[in-house]
Scaffold this motif. Structure first.
Motif, PDB file in Angstrom:
ATOM      1  N   UNK A  51       2.547-148.570 -42.428  1.00  0.00           N
ATOM      2  CA  UNK A  51       2.725-148.764 -41.657  1.00  0.00           C
ATOM      3  C   UNK A  51       2.278-149.622 -40.615  1.00  0.00           C
ATOM      4  N   UNK A  52       0.992-150.085 -41.008  1.00  0.00           N
ATOM      5  CA  UNK A  52       0.071-151.938 -41.403  1.00  0.00           C
ATOM      6  C   UNK A  52       0.302-152.912 -41.839  1.00  0.00           C
ATOM      7  N   UNK A  53       1.627-152.014 -43.045  1.00  0.00           N
ATOM      8  CA  UNK A  53       2.314-154.341 -43.209  1.00  0.00           C
ATOM      9  C   UNK A  53       3.135-154.637 -42.010  1.00  0.00           C
ATOM     10  N   UNK A  54       4.112-152.993 -41.532  1.00  0.00           N
ATOM     11  CA  UNK A  54       5.460-152.984 -40.681  1.00  0.00           C
ATOM     12  C   UNK A  54       4.597-153.964 -39.021  1.00  0.00           C
ATOM     13  N   UNK A  55       3.545-153.362 -39.328  1.00  0.00           N
ATOM     14  CA  UNK A  55       2.341-153.630 -37.821  1.00  0.00           C
ATOM     15  C   UNK A  55       2.789-155.024 -38.145  1.00  0.00           C
ATOM     16  N   UNK A  56       1.604-155.570 -38.844  1.00  0.00           N
ATOM     17  CA  UNK A  56       1.209-156.831 -39.174  1.00  0.00           C
ATOM     18  C   UNK A  56       2.538-157.595 -38.622  1.00  0.00           C
ATOM     19  N   UNK A  57       3.803-157.507 -39.317  1.00  0.00           N
ATOM     20  CA  UNK A  57       5.185-158.565 -39.451  1.00  0.00           C
ATOM     21  C   UNK A  57       5.397-157.941 -38.379  1.00  0.00           C
ATOM     22  N   UNK A  58       5.561-157.277 -37.583  1.00  0.00           N
ATOM     23  CA  UNK A  58       6.567-157.092 -36.352  1.00  0.00           C
ATOM     24  C   UNK A  58       5.583-157.648 -35.032  1.00  0.00           C
ATOM     25  N   UNK A  59       4.124-157.287 -35.070  1.00  0.00           N
ATOM     26  CA  UNK A  59       3.141-158.039 -33.642  1.00  0.00           C
ATOM     27  C   UNK A  59       2.829-159.485 -34.009  1.00  0.00           C
ATOM     28  N   UNK A  60       2.857-160.134 -34.899  1.00  0.00           N
ATOM     29  CA  UNK A  60       2.886-161.413 -35.360  1.00  0.00           C
ATOM     30  C   UNK A  60       3.136-161.608 -36.585  1.00  0.00           C
ATOM     31  N   UNK A  61       4.706-161.993 -37.186  1.00  0.00           N
ATOM     32  CA  UNK A  61       5.113-162.352 -37.570  1.00  0.00           C
ATOM     33  C   UNK A  61       5.148-162.361 -39.376  1.00  0.00           C
TER      34      UNK A  61
ATOM     35  N   UNK B  65      -0.047-142.133 -39.345  1.00  0.00           N
ATOM     36  CA  UNK B  65       0.330-143.398 -38.962  1.00  0.00           C
ATOM     37  C   UNK B  65       0.429-144.057 -38.439  1.00  0.00           C
ATOM     38  N   UNK B  66      -0.136-143.510 -37.362  1.00  0.00           N
ATOM     39  CA  UNK B  66      -0.245-144.899 -36.015  1.00  0.00           C
ATOM     40  C   UNK B  66      -0.825-145.354 -36.173  1.00  0.00           C
ATOM     41  N   UNK B  67      -0.594-147.134 -35.453  1.00  0.00           N
ATOM     42  CA  UNK B  67      -1.360-148.188 -35.506  1.00  0.00           C
ATOM     43  C   UNK B  67      -2.254-148.390 -34.182  1.00  0.00           C
ATOM     44  N   UNK B  68      -3.283-148.177 -33.888  1.00  0.00           N
ATOM     45  CA  UNK B  68      -4.466-149.065 -32.441  1.00  0.00           C
ATOM     46  C   UNK B  68      -4.724-151.089 -32.914  1.00  0.00           C
TER      47      UNK B  68
END
Ligand SMILES: [Zn+2]
Length: 215
Positions: free
Chosen positions: A98-108, A32-35
């Motif tokens: 993991x991808x959805x949360x990274x889009x949220x945490x990085x880009x709101x 689940x690692x996001x690059x």
């Protein structure tokens, strides 16, 4: 004036196709690692990770599959995009979340802004699995087990990986989800590891980040 809501260029790979030059993929390890691809030149190809996320205008991110689910995500007219590798291991580990949360945490980006495309993967028509995997899915997703676990003609269980990803995305609040519905094992135009074993190649599905929104 806001531009019309247009999906960015994206494509699900077929057997024998090459992705656009410069497509960045991770070294997929069923995790689940996001690059994050965020600098010039894009230099993340080969790092371990099953999600490649970018907001770099014009950058193309991809995922290599042969039966696993390629999942492409876009938000804000394609100015934030991700390519996700979701086999059964990644799906049980909730790589889509993991991808959805990274889009949220990085880009709101909120889940409601996300458009998701589910590509060709092995489907329940062909995906006979062991009782251990079915038990694992029942344990992790008791609320959805009845929908995603079926019975193959052999009597053994089947697993609907695409539907399990759709249910996870829906639970997160993603509402725009398109599913190709295609089974890699049924159709010879796709690579299928289950069908062709070690002789199978990998297809590259990709999505390209749109130019920046005009100020
Ligand atoms: Zn099939």
């Amino acid at each position: 004036m806001a531009r019309p809501l247009t999906p960015p260029p994206h494509h699900f790979g077929r057997k024998g196709e090459a992705p656009p030059p410069g497509t960045v993929t991770g070294n997929q390890v069923h995790g689940t690692v996001v690059l994050r691809l965020g600098g010039h030149p894009p230099a993340l190809s080969g790092a371990d990770g099953d999600v490649v996320l970018t907001h770099l205008p014009g950058a193309t991110v991809g995922v290599r599959t042969a039966d696993c689910l390629p999942l492409l995500l876009s938000a804000r007219n394609g100015t934030v995009v991700a390519a996700v590798h979701a086999g059964w291991r990644g799906t049980v580990a909730q790589v889509a979340a993991a991808a959805v949360r990274a889009m949220e945490s990085d880009h709101g980006v909120t889940p409601k802004e996300i458009h998701a495309w589910l590509g060709p993967c092995i489907r329940p028509c062909c995906y006979e699995v062991g009782p251990e995997l079915a038990a694992t899915v029942r344990e992790h997703f008791p609320q959805w087990a009845g929908q995603v676990i079926g019975t193959f003609r052999s009597g053994r269980p089947t697993l609907d990986v695409a539907l399990l990803n759709r249910l996870q995305l829906t639970a997160l609040g993603v509402t725009r989800i398109d599913d190709s519905g295609a089974c890699t094992h049924c159709h010879n135009g796709y690579e299928s590891y289950r069908r062709d074993g070690a002789a199978s190649g990998r297809m590259v599905s990709w999505i390209r980040c749109a130019p920046e929104e005009p100020a």
